[in-house]
Scaffold this motif. Structure first.
Motif, mmCIF file in Angstrom:
data_model
loop_
_atom_site.group_PDB
_atom_site.id
_atom_site.type_symbol
_atom_site.label_atom_id
_atom_site.label_comp_id
_atom_site.label_asym_id
_atom_site.label_seq_id
_atom_site.Cartn_x
_atom_site.Cartn_y
_atom_site.Cartn_z
ATOM 1 N N PRO A 87 4.450 -2.874 -14.609
ATOM 2 C CA PRO A 87 4.055 -2.009 -13.484
ATOM 3 C C PRO A 87 5.260 -1.504 -12.707
ATOM 4 N N PRO A 88 5.125 -0.325 -12.097
ATOM 5 C CA PRO A 88 6.185 0.153 -11.209
ATOM 6 C C PRO A 88 6.238 -0.708 -9.956
ATOM 7 N N GLU A 89 7.344 -0.677 -9.262
ATOM 8 C CA GLU A 89 7.496 -1.499 -8.063
ATOM 9 C C GLU A 89 6.571 -1.040 -6.946
ATOM 10 N N ASP A 90 6.324 0.260 -6.853
ATOM 11 C CA ASP A 90 5.535 0.813 -5.753
ATOM 12 C C ASP A 90 4.298 1.520 -6.297
ATOM 13 N N VAL A 91 3.122 1.042 -5.912
ATOM 14 C CA VAL A 91 1.861 1.687 -6.325
ATOM 15 C C VAL A 91 1.137 2.295 -5.125
ATOM 16 N N SER A 92 1.865 2.517 -4.047
ATOM 17 C CA SER A 92 1.254 3.039 -2.820
ATOM 18 C C SER A 92 0.624 4.406 -3.035
ATOM 19 N N SER A 93 1.337 5.280 -3.758
ATOM 20 C CA SER A 93 0.795 6.622 -4.002
ATOM 21 C C SER A 93 -0.483 6.550 -4.814
ATOM 22 N N LEU A 94 -0.516 5.637 -5.760
ATOM 23 C CA LEU A 94 -1.686 5.481 -6.617
ATOM 24 C C LEU A 94 -2.911 5.050 -5.815
ATOM 25 N N LEU A 95 -2.686 4.217 -4.804
ATOM 26 C CA LEU A 95 -3.782 3.655 -4.022
ATOM 27 C C LEU A 95 -4.085 4.455 -2.756
ATOM 28 N N GLN A 96 -3.212 5.411 -2.417
ATOM 29 C CA GLN A 96 -3.426 6.258 -1.239
ATOM 30 C C GLN A 96 -3.826 5.409 -0.026
ATOM 31 N N LEU A 97 -2.924 4.533 0.362
ATOM 32 C CA LEU A 97 -3.237 3.476 1.330
ATOM 33 C C LEU A 97 -3.565 3.998 2.723
ATOM 34 N N ASP A 98 -2.986 5.110 3.096
ATOM 35 C CA ASP A 98 -3.148 5.577 4.484
ATOM 36 C C ASP A 98 -4.167 6.704 4.608
ATOM 37 N N VAL A 99 -5.001 6.873 3.604
ATOM 38 C CA VAL A 99 -5.974 7.962 3.634
ATOM 39 C C VAL A 99 -7.039 7.688 4.701
ATOM 40 N N GLN A 100 -7.590 8.751 5.233
ATOM 41 C CA GLN A 100 -8.692 8.645 6.193
ATOM 42 C C GLN A 100 -9.891 9.421 5.667
ATOM 43 N N PRO A 101 -11.107 8.883 5.777
ATOM 44 C CA PRO A 101 -11.423 7.562 6.317
ATOM 45 C C PRO A 101 -10.896 6.465 5.401
ATOM 46 N N SER A 129 1.141 -9.398 -14.497
ATOM 47 C CA SER A 129 2.041 -8.674 -13.590
ATOM 48 C C SER A 129 1.342 -7.509 -12.900
ATOM 49 N N TRP A 130 0.393 -6.861 -13.593
ATOM 50 C CA TRP A 130 -0.318 -5.748 -12.972
ATOM 51 C C TRP A 130 -1.225 -6.237 -11.845
ATOM 52 N N SER A 131 -1.926 -7.328 -12.084
ATOM 53 C CA SER A 131 -2.765 -7.895 -11.017
ATOM 54 C C SER A 131 -1.915 -8.275 -9.821
ATOM 55 N N VAL A 133 0.952 -6.994 -8.745
ATOM 56 C CA VAL A 133 1.456 -5.882 -7.943
ATOM 57 C C VAL A 133 0.344 -5.282 -7.089
ATOM 58 N N PHE A 134 -0.881 -5.227 -7.617
ATOM 59 C CA PHE A 134 -1.982 -4.695 -6.814
ATOM 60 C C PHE A 134 -2.391 -5.685 -5.712
ATOM 61 N N MET A 135 -2.419 -6.962 -6.022
ATOM 62 C CA MET A 135 -2.770 -7.959 -5.007
ATOM 63 C C MET A 135 -1.720 -7.999 -3.902
ATOM 64 N N ASP A 136 -0.443 -7.961 -4.288
ATOM 65 C CA ASP A 136 0.635 -8.003 -3.290
ATOM 66 C C ASP A 136 0.626 -6.775 -2.400
ATOM 67 N N THR A 137 0.177 -5.638 -2.944
ATOM 68 C CA THR A 137 0.141 -4.398 -2.166
ATOM 69 C C THR A 137 -1.073 -4.356 -1.252
ATOM 70 N N LEU A 138 -2.215 -4.819 -1.734
ATOM 71 C CA LEU A 138 -3.460 -4.666 -0.983
ATOM 72 C C LEU A 138 -3.733 -5.813 -0.005
#
Length: 527
Positions: A87-101, A129-131, A133-138
């Protein structure tokens, strides 16, 4: 309209699974109004006419009003064939963390996760490793992994906002192999099903047969997976019994007939609509009734396969064949897709209409409406020869319940200097077990198993409804450094946390200073 693509938002509900289903409800409404007009013409008595008019109007308004849910939840889905990459180090764009609502549920389906024998065994012992990175991000955002299921390279992850955990129940997972005569799990489907506020939903992550000439085999595999998978739930034993089904994955459908030059020219000029008529999945839907029940947003994003790695350039390789000749470049295709299906509702029979138009069917009383807000890909990721596909949905529904099954609360002050006390009360009858347990979680925990300590529920006999049970927690099990924590009741039979306390503070223990875990502070000075 989607602000990114200009496409209209696609909406469906539990009373209709397609545009044709939606038109049926309009037909029913017209029938009621036609009956109303007939009553007015046929009845001679004004009183009788008034009564019939009132009754028919009530029925018509009930028919319209039953489609209006009361709560909305945001679902964010990702499908990505990761081609054995890390996995890439940063998956923020993939998860769109700051989207509203803000998002309420994340569902992430991966295909071709590295599954070499040594790697697969290590992943069974620890999270892959994929799990991670997503768990650590979310987790820092308050999302907990509800469950996951893996079959070889297929991985499906479900995350939910902590507040929703007590209302996600009856979690079950399963898988179906289709690759290599059904004995090897390189192709097939993995699924997760659960009840979300009482609504039965199912998520299915598929990886179907590859190559241009296997479109019919892909359809057969998809149908086989839908029929073969079953669950130990009487209300929804099969995938298609669920009120809402989402299917995501590398479905491997290709773009037929068009040559490589025409494909690339159409993509580069933004004329993607020229390719839709030859997309194999869209072509197959015309002849396959079960596919017609699934909906999909418009393909207003570039085909997501096949790319040179770490680039936005479609396949430029010339792989060698077995005989030493140059092979063909792979044509671009929309292999990675996200579909959804609302369980169709049969039209009422004439006898049903004569008897009564009101119903106790849960689908009528507790409707659900699905609106797709976005369907796109993220071209910024290049670790794979596929680009990830993202879809976001609004789930509008009327909750079947809004009270957790178990109420839990800490009693008094908690610290590692003394034994602590908690209480719990079963508020709704359920199949409890002496294997149920209550975990102490640090706020920001990643999954139900990510507890600091736990205690078993009462061992000898199960509690009665509304009975207050008190349990002691040994001081040696309480974190010495303190912090913000939460208690969660885990149901073994339901496979989920069905009760959460409010966040509470555990005080720093005096023993932490004595054992040198923190410096002693005297008059504001560290000693």
């Amino acid at each position: 309209m989607d602000p990114l693509t200009g496409s209209p938002r696609l909406r469906s509900d539990s009373m209709s699974s397609s545009a044709s289903q939606g038109s049926r409800s309009k037909v029913l409404l017209r029938q009621r109004l036609a009956q109303l007009l007939t009553c007015i013409e046929d009845l001679s008595s004004d009183d009788e006419a008034s009564e019939e008019v009132s009754r028919s109007l009530d029925e018509a308004f009930q028919l319209c009003g039953s489609y209006i849910p009361t709560d909305a939840f945001r679902l964010h889905m990702v499908t990505w064939n990761v081609a054995t990459a890390e996995p890439p180090e940063d998956v923020s764009s993939l998860l769109q963390l700051d989207v509203q609502p803000p998002t309420d549920l994340y569902v992430i389906g991966l295909q071709e996760v590295s599954s070499s024998p040594v790697r697969f065994i290590s992943d069974l012992l620890m999270e892959d490793s994929w799990s991670h990175v997503f768990m650590d991000t979310l987790a820092p955002r308050g999302f907990i992994k509800v469950t996951s299921v893996r079959m070889q390279g297929l991985l499906l992850l479900v995350f939910a906002k902590q507040v929703h955990l007590p209302y996600i129940r009856d979690i079950q997972t399963t898988y179906t192999r289709t690759g290599i005569f059904g004995y090897w799990g390189n192709k097939g489907g993995v699924s997760v099903r659960f009840s979300f506020y009482g609504h039965m939903v199912c998520f299915l992550n598929c990886h179907l047969a590859a190559h241009m000439n296997y479109a019919l085999q892909r359809v057969d595999e998809f149908e086989y997976i839908l029929e073969a998978q079953d669950f130990d739930i009487s209300e929804s034993p099969h995938v298609l019994d669920h009120k809402v089904v989402f299917c995501l994955g590398d479905l491997n459908f290709r773009i037929a007939d068009h040559g490589l030059h025409f494909l690339r020219s159409s993509i580069n000029s933004g004329r993607l609509n020229l390719l839709w008529s030859k997309d194999q999945l869209l072509m197959m839907k015309k002849n396959e009734a079960f596919l017609q029940e699934f909906e999909e947003g418009p393909l207003n994003f570039k085909p997501t396969y096949k790319f040179d790695r770490n680039s936005d350039t479609y396949d430029t390789s010339s792989p060698k064949t077995w005989f030493g000749f140059n092979g063909k470049k792979r044509k671009p295709a929309w292999t990675d897709r996200i579909l959804w299906r609302i369980k169709p509702k049969d039209l009422p029979s004439e006898d049903d209409e004569k008897a009564s138009t009101s119903t106790t069917d849960g689908q009528d009383e507790y409707p659900i409406m699905v609106t797709q807000d976005k369907y796109t890909s993220d071209m910024s990721y290049g670790v794979s020869d596929h680009k990830p596909v993202i879809a976001t949905f609004s789930l509008e529904l009327r909750k079947c319940f809004d009270t957790p099954m178990v109420h839990i609360s800490p009693v008094g002050v908690w610290s590692g200097d003394q034994d602590a006390v908690l209480t719990y009360t079963v508020q709704e009858d359920f199949m409890s077990s002496t294997w149920d347990w209550i975990g102490l979680y640090k706020v920001g925990f990643k999954s139900a198993s990510d507890y600091e300590t736990f205690v078993w529920v009462r061992e000898n006999e199960l509690p009665e409804t509304n009975e207050v049970i008190q349990i002691s927690v040994d001081k040696d099990e309480i974190p010495l450094l303190g912090g913000q924590y939460v208690l969660g009741y885990y149901s073994t039979n339901m496979g989920s946390i069905i009760g959460l306390s409010s966040n509470f503070q555990i005080l720093e223990s005096k023993r932490a200073v004595m054992e040198g875990l923190v410096p002693e502070i005297i008059n504001g000075i560290n000693k």
